[in-house]
Every structure is written in structure tokens, then in C-alpha cells.
Design an enzyme around this catalytic site. Structure first.
Site, PDB file in Angstrom:
ATOM      1  N   SER A   1      14.180  14.985   3.640  1.00 39.60           N
ATOM      2  CA  SER A   1      15.121  14.061   3.899  1.00 39.60           C
ATOM      3  C   SER A   1      14.523  12.917   4.432  1.00 39.60           C
ATOM      4  CB  SER A   1      16.064  14.750   4.975  1.00 39.60           C
ATOM      5  OG  SER A   1      16.788  13.891   5.193  1.00 39.60           O
TER       6      SER A   1
ATOM      7  N   GLU B   1       2.006   1.887  -3.277  1.00 41.28           N
ATOM      8  CA  GLU B   1       1.000   2.480  -4.228  1.00 41.28           C
ATOM      9  C   GLU B   1       0.724   3.734  -3.893  1.00 41.28           C
ATOM     10  OE1 GLU B   1      -2.314  -0.246  -4.807  1.00 41.28           O
ATOM     11  OE2 GLU B   1      -3.688   1.369  -3.919  1.00 41.28           O
TER      12      GLU B   1
ATOM     13  N   ARG C   1       0.814  -1.184  -0.148  1.00 44.56           N
ATOM     14  CA  ARG C   1      -0.064  -0.135   0.052  1.00 44.56           C
ATOM     15  C   ARG C   1       0.794   1.270  -0.041  1.00 44.56           C
ATOM     16  NH1 ARG C   1      -2.413  -3.783  -0.790  1.00 44.56           N
ATOM     17  NH2 ARG C   1      -4.351  -4.365  -0.482  1.00 44.56           N
TER      18      ARG C   1
END
Lengths: 146, 146, 146, 146, 146, 146, 146, 146, 146, 146
Positions: G113, G90, G87
Site C-alpha cells: 500500500s 529509475e 533517480r
């Protein structure tokens, strides 16, 4: 160049309903080799190239390109998900190790050539459904020490 | 598990000089299928498994594993650089598009099965060098709309 | 199996300071082929296998494995970052297309065999630094239509 | 840019039946280097670029591009399935480890340069079939500690 | 073999709190080269190998392995996600094309050697935070036509 | 968009023989940063963008695009086979693990920034051949627990 | 080495039902950082390492390894198919381009960062189902020209 | 189709200096969602699509395309080398395993949704440098047995 | 060719608000098969092709292309990051091994055909949210020994 | 850890001829979920874990591991060449685009969950050969703007 010609050949084939079998008869080769050549993976002789140009209504310049040795295997990646093509990939995955064992048990150390090679596809009628029978014949090339 | 058994089969084969042809005769199958099965890509019947256990001096527990349906194609990646195996990859690269065209011109829309499938390897003597002739026979499976 | 034997050969080579050149003389082959075979990419004859067993203090069973046809190319992936090996990859990237053009201009349509093949490595002294001269000789295999 | 010029060079070559050998003679280099340069992997001198422009009927602007240092190795991926090119890949897979062992046994720790490098392709007639003999010569570059 | 020795070197380093700087002083090389060599990417001289054996409490046999030319670059893949290493990958992605342009504008057609090469790492104190300054020096190797 | 502008910049550079050094002087930056920016991996200030537009005879609209933050690293894949670029890849493969060890021994746990970063390329004359000296300076960024 | 310790930590955690939250309290850090460190992606201080050794019943030698800077990201590939991890992949695929646009519109040219970075995970109760709220905070690092 | 519209949106944005924040206010959504949608990863409502068409001077037909559900994640591969995007990849590599452990310790077995999901980006001023604070909120979806 | 037709079909669908359901009714097939065919993964009968040509305002020549057997799976790679498509990939990752075990426990050794195959998608209303119910039906094809 | 337990479960299953159906009845779940869980892709409740421990003669410590949330999808790569598993890959390649179109036409913008998900496998007898009917049910999760 050759790529473009292949596309035009396929377009003419679809539009005019041309059969590989008939093209093969025209140029005096098997339907298998003829299709491979028209799809851009083999080179034609001068005489064949002229006939191909005529059949598929190509340009004169194309006749010269058809006689060039192509970069073979270019379309392979774009077909990797096609079910018919994948079944052959699967044959290598599942039967490849056996293929290696049997060829080497019977012939010794070497390979089956994919260059000095012929392929023949036959339709075998069967009550439980037609079968595709493909006969591949490749020269055995032995490894030699040196 | 099955992997380990395959390794032990190969060890026994080398040490005792066993031939696939002879194993095949013993279990009543072709040498091609027998090699595929011994290499871990096919399942044996109970009777066959017992014979294989005997021939390759395996353990009783192995007899049960030999009757399991294997995870097929496991060795494929480790053989991808082997020249004999690669030639088959090359056949797909070079002749794959033609194969698709010809099968579909002759049979219609569908595939050649790699499951309802047989393979036969013959040595064809020739003055210019022996040839490996491999006959692959797969049931034609048509696509259907729904 | 063969993998394990290769590791033991390399260990013996390091510990006893064995040279490929000397092994080659012992078995009557070139140093190039001998190294390829000892590294697990070629099969030995029975006589050679016995000598290799002796030189590298292997076991009797290993003599049989050394006569088997190996799965070639197994180590290739683990060496892909090695600078010496990569330079050869680079030769294919940079000079590959020219190689194809020149071979096909001079020989016609076909390939240079990597099976009916020999390799020879020479040290060429030069005031600006030694040169590695590698001569690769492969049979030309023509494509044929069918 | 350079890509486009390469395509036009290849088109002119096919249409006018130009030979690499003849181009090479014209610009005073080997046929191997000439093909590599025309295919976009080497830069030409000003004088050579002008001759190339003339031979392949290129534009004036192209003469400048031919003198630029190219991004080498661009076509490598599209040729990876070509059988002639793959055989070289196979040589690295099968003989690469031996190559590394022998070069390092004879020369010490270092590599064979692919930059300070020449390549020569010869046709060796033989009763059992012509052989392609390729001689690769690369400067040995030693590793140094620091 | 060499892999195993690298692991043992790292274990000893951690357990005994050894510093690369001190090892480097002992064997008379830079800390950069020393670390590369101890990590299995460079070969030691006989004298250095003996000192390394002592410092890291290795076995006598290991002394011989330390003098072998290693398969370089083996660990590269396992470090590809490490943030420190990736930043160098990023430098190639972002600044690589500029690097190629500038080197070739200033030196002509050729490469910066990674074999005839040195690397030096300095800590540069700065009020806004220390900087890592890495100086890479590689011999320029010109391409030549042939 | 930005891609297209990069191509036009390179065309103008070739046709008009522009040097990165001169462009750099014009916009008041180093030749290294200037080349990176012109190749599409850095953004220009408004003033710089106007100068670049003029130098390379770009359109007014391009001046705005040159001030946009680019998608960095786009060209990286197409250069992966180029020998000059690959040598840097090799430096990471061969010296990467040492780089990590030495930086972390001297600075503690952290990375060398590739963003707060400068690069300087010098030509160092030497009797045995010029050397490319590249100094990379990146801020050390420490990891912190939280 | 560190890998092995991670495995033993996970075993102890399962067998003794240890919670990351409790370990975190013990060593005075957040549960997020503590889990990352115990899983082998962060280094512990000497004091923390001793507590970790005690909590997970590790060996004395392990205390030293826990204070080493690890090779980060090693487990990443083995988790790439895990649905929870995917996920996040994604989120980068779908929202990555927007993330880049918004950060750069609001902060200018630079990055967020992942080293000067904290992560906090909260459970947000909701009538339609609990929500996972993850707050990532990374220092903005501006690109600078040079 | 949608791809083309995204390119035109970005062109208009650059040429007319449009801000995502302002577009977001116009269509009544967050700047994060608005950017994701304009970049082709979300679908607009009819009303939003009309406003977007107006703001970016698109064609009427485009209004319909903006209301289509897009193929999400198309641009992901072309951005994989971009430093800002990669930092998120690195967060998954380095903190992914901890993320999985902590979410599952606190919520039980399940995932954090990337569909029932919101994202908020804030600029947090800090004396040592601004911080990017990103809050991701995803519904927890529990696994259930069946 | 077929690719181009697919794009034009999708354009017409969006512009004229055509529903797959309605197209399916027109040609007498399921909406699932109809969408697959219109997206270029199935061939139409002559009668269907004429209707499709009419519905999507295609050219006469396209009618012939629609009756050709397509290269299936071409779009698969470009959709690999799409969340809806990925969930199916995840089903294979997470449930694939169970699928294999259960099918083979219940049916014996063989596969579920993806060619002699139908797919049906239903909307199942539920108080806790609608469910997508997909029924896949494939002929069981047994492996046979030979 | 979990991996090892999966292997032992499979061994016991083979040796004792245990059926997934019977295990499923014992723990009160479907055979599909039970197989997925035993293969290491689901977590068991405490009660189920105890029964599984008993059925497969595992150790007490294993009972605790069986209740842990696993790293899902670990075996996926090793099965990628298996013909039964590949057919599912093919369904995604060939029918994936249609699946996306139909689900989104009928449900709107969103996905079919693979977490709030059930799977049911039935054997459908048919005169032309048994069919495997797999019903997948996943909650529809709508995308929402924010």
C-alpha cells in the site's frame, strides 16, 4: 501487404543497385513522386504497377496491391529521430509561423494543399558547398464562409 | 520579454494594418525572414532592431531584446492543429521518406541544413486556381566518418 | 487578442441570452459557420466584424482583430474530454477506416476537403427520440502524380 | 483472430477486385456499415457472417469470429497520419467547438450518440469538382440530473 | 467564467464548512450529482442556480453561467495523479476487459451509457473496515446495423 | 506465456460457444472475477487452474502459468478507443472530481481500494430500455500521518 | 487555494531559514510526513493547521484550507526532470520488475500500500561517502477472488 | 538475445517451481539483486552466469549473454499499469517533493544514487496485517561547482 | 534489413568476444564512430563493409546493406530508460540552457552541428575514481538572414 | 520565486549587456557553471549569491533564494524545439547506443555521472569554419551486485 512489398522493393534496390531516377524514367514520372510511391505512399496506375513489378522482381499479386490507395504516413513515426527528416520538422517549428503569416498576407485566408501538390529537388552547385533546393508547389485553397 | 514583444508587434500590425512586405523592405530582408524574425524566431541586427522598434512603436528596451538570440520554436506546439501548418506536417509524413531517399541518392550521406537555409514564397497564377510555390534552399552537410 | 475577444463574446452571449441563430441571421451566414467564427476559428468580413462588435458590445479595436485570419484549432485540446466532442473522436476511431474505404472506392484516390467545406446541423424529430443529423460536405480533392 | 480475418478480407478484396457496394448488397446493409464491419469494427449476424465467409473465401471457424463483438477502434492509431482520416480530425479541431454550441443550443444538454448512429456517403457532382457529402445521424441523448 | 465560479464555490465551501449533502437537499438532487454540478461538470436549472448562488454567495451574473452547459472533463488531467482518482483508472486497466466481456455476454452488442447515467455512493460498515460501495447505472445502448 | 494462454482461451470460447457464466459456476466464483482471471488479470488457485485447463482444452504446462500472478493491465492500452471501455474513462473525467469530494466528505481522508475490491454487474429491465447496473465495492483505506 | 499556501510556506521557509525537522517537532510528526503535508500532499489536523499557520505566518483562512484533503500529486509533472526525483523513477524502471517478483514470492498476490504507508529517511555515515537510507513501509493488501 | 533468455528463465521458473531465494543462495547474492539480474536488468559474473545457465537449463551461448551489460529498463513501459508497480509511481507523485526537501535539508545539494544502490525487502508481521518493508540505500552524490 | 544485420553483429560480438576497439583498428576509424556504424547509425565505405562482413561473419548481401545510408535514431526510444543513456538526457535538461547561452555568447547566433561532428571518449584515471571524459566537436553553423 | 529571479537576471543581462564570462570571473567559477546557476539550475554559495544580487541588481530576499537547491530541469520542455538544444538530443539519438557500448567496453558496467560532472566549452578556430568543442567529464560510477 503493401508494407511487405515496400520492404521487398527496398531489398531489390539495394541488391541490384537500382536508382530512383531510372525507375522514374521508366514509369514516366518525377523521381520525387516515384520514390514516394515505391515507399508505399502513392498508388500506381496499372501500367506503372506492371513496370514496378518487373523492375523490382515482384509477384503478380503485388501488381494489384501497387494499384491500391495506401494508408499514407505509416512510416512517419519510425523516422522521427532521423536527422534529415528532423530538419524538416525544425523548418516547421522555426519558420512555420512566418509561413502562415506570409501565405495569408499574399493569398488571403486559406491553405496550401498537400494533395494537389508537387515537389522538386535540385542540386545547386556552390563554391561554399552544394545546396539542396526543394520547390514545393501546392494549390491555394481558400476558406469560404457558408 | 521576447514573447511579450511579439504580442505587441502583432497588435500594432493589426491595428495599423502593417504589411510584412513593407517591413521587409524597410529592413532590407526578404518578407519570409522578416516575418520569422518579427514572430520571435530570428535575431535582428542593431540597425534593424531600431527600425522595428520604430515601425511597431516599441520601447527602447525592446530594441535590445530584438537583438538577442531567441529560444526558437516556442510557438510550434500551439499551432499544431492549424490547418495551414498541419499541411506541412503532412508533407513530412507523406513525402518525408521520399525526400530522404532522393536527397541521399543525389547528394550522398548527409542532411539539408535548416540553419544555412533560405525560404522563398511565390504566388503562381493558374487558370485552375493560384498555387503557393515555396522554395527551400539548405546547404548540404555531409556526414563524415572519424 | 483573438482569444480574449472569444471570451468576451461568450460572456455577452450568456449574460444577454444571445442565440447563435440570431447572430447568424444578422450577418447572413449559417448558424454553424457563425458559431465557428465567433469561437475564434474563422475570420469575419469587415461588414460582419462591425455587426459582431455591435451585437457583443466589443471595442472598436476588436473589429480589426475579428477580420484577421485566426490560428485555428487552439481550443481543441481543452475540449478533448468533453463527451459531445469525444463522440466525434469515436466516430473517427470506429468508422474512420470505413470512411476511407468508401470514399476511395467511389471517388478514387484523394481526400474530402476540410477547407472547401460546409456543415449543416438539423434536428430530426422521431418517436423514439430526436436525432442530430449533421451533413458535412467537402470538395473531393484528387491526388495526382507528377 | 479478428485482426487476422480483416487482413485476409482485404487481401481477397484486392486480389479478386471485390467492391464494398456489392458486399453490402449481398448482406442487405449499407456500404458504410458493411465496410466498417468487414474492417473489424462491427459484428455480423450469423447469416451475414456466412455470406462474408463465402465472399472472401474464409474458413468455417472465421464465421464464428465474425459474429463476435470486436474490440473497436484498434486500427485508429495506425491511420492517424493518413490525409483523408486527418481531415476528419481537423473538422473536430476547427469546427468541434461550434458543433457543441449549436447542438446544445438546439437540443439542450446532451450528446449526439455514436452508437445509435448511421452514416451515409454520397457523391455530389458539381461543375467545380465533385463533393463528398457525408450525413451522420445520431440519436440525441439528454443529460439528466439525479 | 465557469472555472472561476467553481473556484469560488470551493472557497466558500471550505470557509463556511458547507457539506455537499446539505447543498443536495437544498436543490433536491443526489449528493453525487450536486457535487458534479458544483464542480463545473453539470448544468443547473434556473431554480437550482439561484439556490447555489445564494448558498455560495455568488454574484447575480454567476446564476446565468451556472445554467450554461459546461465543457465537461476539464479538471480531469490535473487530477490524474491523485490516488483516489487513480484507483478508478486502475479498475479500468485491470477489470475493463472483463467488464466489456460480461456486459456484452449479458446484453449483446452495445455500451453502457455515461450520459443516461446515475451514480450512488454508500458507506457500508464492516467489522474489517468500512467499504465504499458505488453503484453506477447506465442505460444499455445497442449497436444497430444500417 | 500468459498472453498466449489468454488468446487460446478466447479462441476456445468463440469456437465452442462457452459462456463466462458457466465457467464461473464451474470454478465457484462470480462471472466478473472469472472473466477478469481468464483474460489474464487475476491468478487462479490450483484447483481452478485445473478446471480452466480442462474447459478451454489447454496444456498441462498452462495449468502452472494460470496460477502465476500476472502483470496486470497489459491489454488496457489496446482497448482505449473501444466505445464501451471509453465510457468508463468518461465517467472518471466527468464524475471523478465529484467522486473524490463525496467519498472524502463521507469517509474522511483516504481512498477506495481497487485491490480489496469486488464488482457486480446486473441487468435491470426497464420499460425505456434495459440498464447496466454495476456495483463496485472497495475497502476504504484511510491515510494516516506518521 | 492550497497551491498558493504551499508557495507562501516555501517563501517563509527560505526567508526565515525554517527547517522541516523543527516544524515536524512542533506538530508531533515525522519530518518526512511534515514536509509532504507542507508541500500540499497531506491534510493537517485542526491543531496542526493552527501551528503551521503560526510558524509560516499564514492567514486565518489558510488554517481551514490546511485541513482540507488535497488533490495529491499535482507537482509531480513539474519535477519529472529533477535529477533527485528522476533517480526514483529509475529505481522503478530498473528494479520494478524485481520488486514485483520478490514481494509476490514472499507475500503472495497483492500489493504494497502507498496509503497505509510510512517513509523514513536516514543519513548513514560511511568512509566511502554518506548513504541515504530510505525505509518504506506499506501494508500488504492481498487480492481476493469473489 | 537477452530478452529471449529472460523469457526462458521465467518459463523454467514457473514450470519447475524455482524460487528467487534459492537462486540467490546459489549465486551468493541477495534475492532482490538476483531477481533484477534474472529479469534482464543486471549483468552476471562468469561464475554466476554458469550457475544461472544450469539452474534454468539455458544454452551455452546464453552464458555469454548473461555476462553482457543489458539495456536496462526495457520492460518498464509494459508494467506501467500493474497495480503493484504503480504504487511506487504514486509514492514518487505524492512523496517525491518531500523526499527531495528532506534529503537536501539533511545532506545538502546532491542526489541519492540509483547505481551505487542496494535494496532489501522484508516481511514485517503485524496483528493488523503484514507489512512490506523496503529499505533502499543509495550513496549520496553531492553537486559540485566547477 | 539493416536492423537484422545489427542484431547479428551484436550476437557475433558477444559469442566471439570481439572488441569495438579492434574492429575500429581494422577499418581505420575511431572506436566511437565504428560502434555507431556497427549499431546501424552510420554507413560504411565499400572497403569497410567488406571487412565488417568478414569480422562478424555476415552474408555477401549484407555487405551492400552496410553501405546504405541508414534511418538514424531508430533504437533511441527503446533505450530511453537506460541509466547510462538517461544521464545524457539529464545533461540536456540541467545544462542545456547554459550550453545555449555560452555557445551563443562566444560564437554568435548559430548551432553546433551534430553532422559535421566527432566524438572522443577517454578514460581519465583519478584517485577518487576514474572519470569518463567525452569530447564532442561540432562545426559552428551560423544563422544568416536572407 | 527562483523562476522569477531567473527572468530578472536575464532582463538585467540584456539591458546592461552583461557577459556570462564576466559574471563567472566575479564569482570564481567557470562560465559554464555560472550560466547554469544563473539560469536557475544550480545553487550559489552565500558569497556568490551576494555578488549575483549585486551584479544583476536583485533584492535582498533574492540572495536567500539563490542559495536554495533548485528544482532542476524546469525549462527543458520549453526549449525542446530550439535547434541548438535539439542537436544535443540528436547526438543522443544517433550516438547514444555507441556511447553506451564504448563506455561499457572501456570502464565495465556503470554510468557516467551527470552530478559529479564538469563541462567545458571551447572555440576551436579552423580554416573551414570554427568548431564548438565541448568536453564533458563525469565520474564513472560502477554498478555493484549486492
Amino acid at each position: 501487404m503493401r508494407d511487405e512489398i515496400t520492404k521487398r522493393i527496398l531489398c531489390q534496390k539495394v541488391i541490384n543497385g537500382i536508382k530512383w531516377k531510372d525507375v522514374a524514367d521508366e514509369i514516366g514520372c518525377s523521381k520525387e513522386w516515384t520514390a514516394a510511391a515505391c515507399l508505399g505512399n502513392m498508388k500506381f496506375s496499372q501500367d506503372q504497377a506492371q513496370k514496378i513489378t518487373q523492375i523490382f522482381q515482384l509477384d503478380d499479386e503485388d501488381t494489384k496491391w501497387l494499384q491500391q490507395i495506401p494508408a499514407r504516413g505509416c512510416q512517419a513515426d519510425s523516422l522521427k529521430n532521423d536527422p534529415l527528416i528532423y530538419r524538416w520538422q525544425e523548418i516547421i517549428s522555426v519558420y512555420g509561423p512566418a509561413l502562415k503569416e506570409i501565405i495569408q498576407e499574399e493569398f488571403g485566408d486559406g491553405i496550401m494543399s498537400a494533395v494537389d501538390f508537387t515537389m522538386d529537388i535540385q542540386k545547386i552547385a556552390s563554391p561554399t558547398g552544394d545546396r539542396v533546393e526543394v520547390t514545393l508547389s501546392g494549390k491555394f485553397l481558400p476558406y469560404r464562409n457558408f
